[in-house]
Write a protein that holds these residues in place. Structure first.
Motif, PDB file in Angstrom:
ATOM      1  N   ARG A  14      -8.301   4.900   4.378  1.00  0.00           N
ATOM      2  CA  ARG A  14      -7.949   3.878   3.380  1.00  0.00           C
ATOM      3  C   ARG A  14      -8.922   2.709   3.444  1.00  0.00           C
ATOM      4  O   ARG A  14      -9.381   2.195   2.410  1.00  0.00           O
ATOM      5  CB  ARG A  14      -6.520   3.384   3.624  1.00  0.00           C
ATOM      6  N   THR A  43      -5.323   5.572 -10.039  1.00  0.00           N
ATOM      7  CA  THR A  43      -5.180   6.378  -8.826  1.00  0.00           C
ATOM      8  C   THR A  43      -5.057   5.487  -7.600  1.00  0.00           C
ATOM      9  O   THR A  43      -4.246   5.754  -6.706  1.00  0.00           O
ATOM     10  CB  THR A  43      -6.371   7.344  -8.678  1.00  0.00           C
ATOM     11  N   LEU A  44      -5.836   4.414  -7.560  1.00  0.00           N
ATOM     12  CA  LEU A  44      -5.689   3.469  -6.449  1.00  0.00           C
ATOM     13  C   LEU A  44      -4.325   2.794  -6.502  1.00  0.00           C
ATOM     14  O   LEU A  44      -3.709   2.552  -5.454  1.00  0.00           O
ATOM     15  CB  LEU A  44      -6.791   2.415  -6.478  1.00  0.00           C
ATOM     16  N   HIS A  46      -1.603   4.194  -7.518  1.00  0.00           N
ATOM     17  CA  HIS A  46      -0.686   5.190  -6.970  1.00  0.00           C
ATOM     18  C   HIS A  46      -0.764   5.212  -5.445  1.00  0.00           C
ATOM     19  O   HIS A  46       0.274   5.269  -4.764  1.00  0.00           O
ATOM     20  CB  HIS A  46      -1.035   6.567  -7.536  1.00  0.00           C
ATOM     21  N   MET A  47      -1.966   5.160  -4.899  1.00  0.00           N
ATOM     22  CA  MET A  47      -2.126   5.149  -3.445  1.00  0.00           C
ATOM     23  C   MET A  47      -1.493   3.903  -2.827  1.00  0.00           C
ATOM     24  O   MET A  47      -0.908   3.960  -1.742  1.00  0.00           O
ATOM     25  CB  MET A  47      -3.607   5.226  -3.075  1.00  0.00           C
ATOM     26  N   THR A  48      -1.599   2.786  -3.522  1.00  0.00           N
ATOM     27  CA  THR A  48      -0.997   1.547  -3.039  1.00  0.00           C
ATOM     28  C   THR A  48       0.517   1.653  -3.017  1.00  0.00           C
ATOM     29  O   THR A  48       1.174   1.285  -2.032  1.00  0.00           O
ATOM     30  CB  THR A  48      -1.423   0.366  -3.943  1.00  0.00           C
ATOM     31  N   THR A  50       2.295   4.382  -2.847  1.00  0.00           N
ATOM     32  CA  THR A  50       2.696   5.349  -1.830  1.00  0.00           C
ATOM     33  C   THR A  50       2.674   4.724  -0.444  1.00  0.00           C
ATOM     34  O   THR A  50       3.561   4.977   0.381  1.00  0.00           O
ATOM     35  CB  THR A  50       1.787   6.581  -1.868  1.00  0.00           C
ATOM     36  N   PHE A  92      -3.939  -3.191  -2.106  1.00  0.00           N
ATOM     37  CA  PHE A  92      -4.176  -1.987  -1.312  1.00  0.00           C
ATOM     38  C   PHE A  92      -4.608  -2.350   0.105  1.00  0.00           C
ATOM     39  O   PHE A  92      -4.148  -1.746   1.082  1.00  0.00           O
ATOM     40  CB  PHE A  92      -5.242  -1.124  -1.989  1.00  0.00           C
ATOM     41  N   TRP A 109       0.757  12.938   3.755  1.00  0.00           N
ATOM     42  CA  TRP A 109       0.121  11.640   3.469  1.00  0.00           C
ATOM     43  C   TRP A 109      -1.334  11.633   3.907  1.00  0.00           C
ATOM     44  O   TRP A 109      -2.153  10.930   3.320  1.00  0.00           O
ATOM     45  CB  TRP A 109       0.933  10.507   4.103  1.00  0.00           C
ATOM     46  N   GLU A 112      -2.765  13.409   0.908  1.00  0.00           N
ATOM     47  CA  GLU A 112      -2.789  12.487  -0.230  1.00  0.00           C
ATOM     48  C   GLU A 112      -3.944  11.498  -0.103  1.00  0.00           C
ATOM     49  O   GLU A 112      -4.652  11.209  -1.079  1.00  0.00           O
ATOM     50  CB  GLU A 112      -1.453  11.733  -0.304  1.00  0.00           C
ATOM     51  N   THR A 113      -4.136  10.972   1.090  1.00  0.00           N
ATOM     52  CA  THR A 113      -5.183   9.978   1.299  1.00  0.00           C
ATOM     53  C   THR A 113      -6.563  10.571   1.059  1.00  0.00           C
ATOM     54  O   THR A 113      -7.393   9.979   0.343  1.00  0.00           O
ATOM     55  CB  THR A 113      -5.099   9.417   2.729  1.00  0.00           C
ATOM     56  N   HIS A 116      -6.847  12.044  -2.852  1.00  0.00           N
ATOM     57  CA  HIS A 116      -6.922  10.982  -3.858  1.00  0.00           C
ATOM     58  C   HIS A 116      -8.163  10.106  -3.676  1.00  0.00           C
ATOM     59  O   HIS A 116      -8.722   9.594  -4.662  1.00  0.00           O
ATOM     60  CB  HIS A 116      -5.663  10.112  -3.829  1.00  0.00           C
TER      61      HIS A 116
END
Length: 208
Positions: A14, A43-44, A46-48, A50, A92, A109, A112-113, A116
């Motif tokens: 990350r 997309t970022l 979404h990562m934030t 999550t 983020f 995860w 996912e990391t 993504h």
């Protein structure tokens, strides 16, 4: 012996992604990612979202959308991208060290990391060396799962073999290439196919 926790790798990846995105232009933030209809910025977001999730929070959010994944994702992305791309990146950074997530195996995860992050980097022409052991761990997790992304069915009847790592799986016509590209194809990203070859590539291409 239990596998080591993936959280240190998740945190490091990350952080590396945040550094790579620090100088993006507004036009670059709007670039379509590899992830369906989402832009790099979304997309970022979404990562934030999550990274902020806990099991109770996830269940509340799902209940609020009638236990439908797509509306929940859309709602969370909209919240995380309500300001500017710089705001999303700053947010983020505040959660990139978090070690919580929705219900599910922790390797979800890690996957996912990494996936993504590549959804974001590859369309922007940004290259990054992911830890080989992390890529193998992600591939080993996804190969037996159909949850959400359907990898188990997608690679059924094929042999996947990495050219840059000691990893293979399956039986049948072979698909070979870089470990990262195999992971992308396994998770339904057509962009991963360009680096692959073998007698099984046509079948995999039909399924991605």
């Amino acid at each position: 012996m239990a596998a080591p926790s993936p959280w240190p790798t998740i945190h490091a990846e990350r952080s590396a992604l945040a550094d790579d995105l620090a100088s993006l232009t507004d036009e670059q933030w709007s670039t379509p990612s590899l992830c369906g209809q989402w832009s790099v910025w979304e997309t970022l977001g979404h990562m934030t979202a999550t990274a902020k999730m806990t099991r109770p929070r996830f269940l509340r959010k799902m209940a609020g959308t009638g236990f439908r994944f797509e509306p929940m994702f859309a709602k969370e992305i909209a919240r995380e991208t309500a300001g500017t791309p710089a705001d999303t990146l700053a947010e983020f950074r505040t959660v990139m060290g978090a070690s919580t997530g929705p219900p599910g195996p922790v390797d979800t995860w890690l996957g996912e990391t990494i996936v993504h992050a590549e959804d974001i980097r590859r369309p922007l022409g940004i290259t990054h060396e992911y830890p080989p052991d992390a890529l193998i761990r992600v591939a080993d997790f996804f190969k037996g799962s159909n949850l959400l992304i359907g990898t188990k069915t997608r690679i059924s009847g094929l042999t996947l073999r990495a050219e840059d790592a000691d990893w293979s799986t399956g039986t049948g016509p072979e698909v070979t290439g870089p470990m990262l590209s195999l992971v992308l194809a396994m998770t339904g990203r057509p962009a991963g196919l360009v680096d692959l070859s073998g007698d099984g590539l046509a079948t995999l291409t039909e399924r991605v």
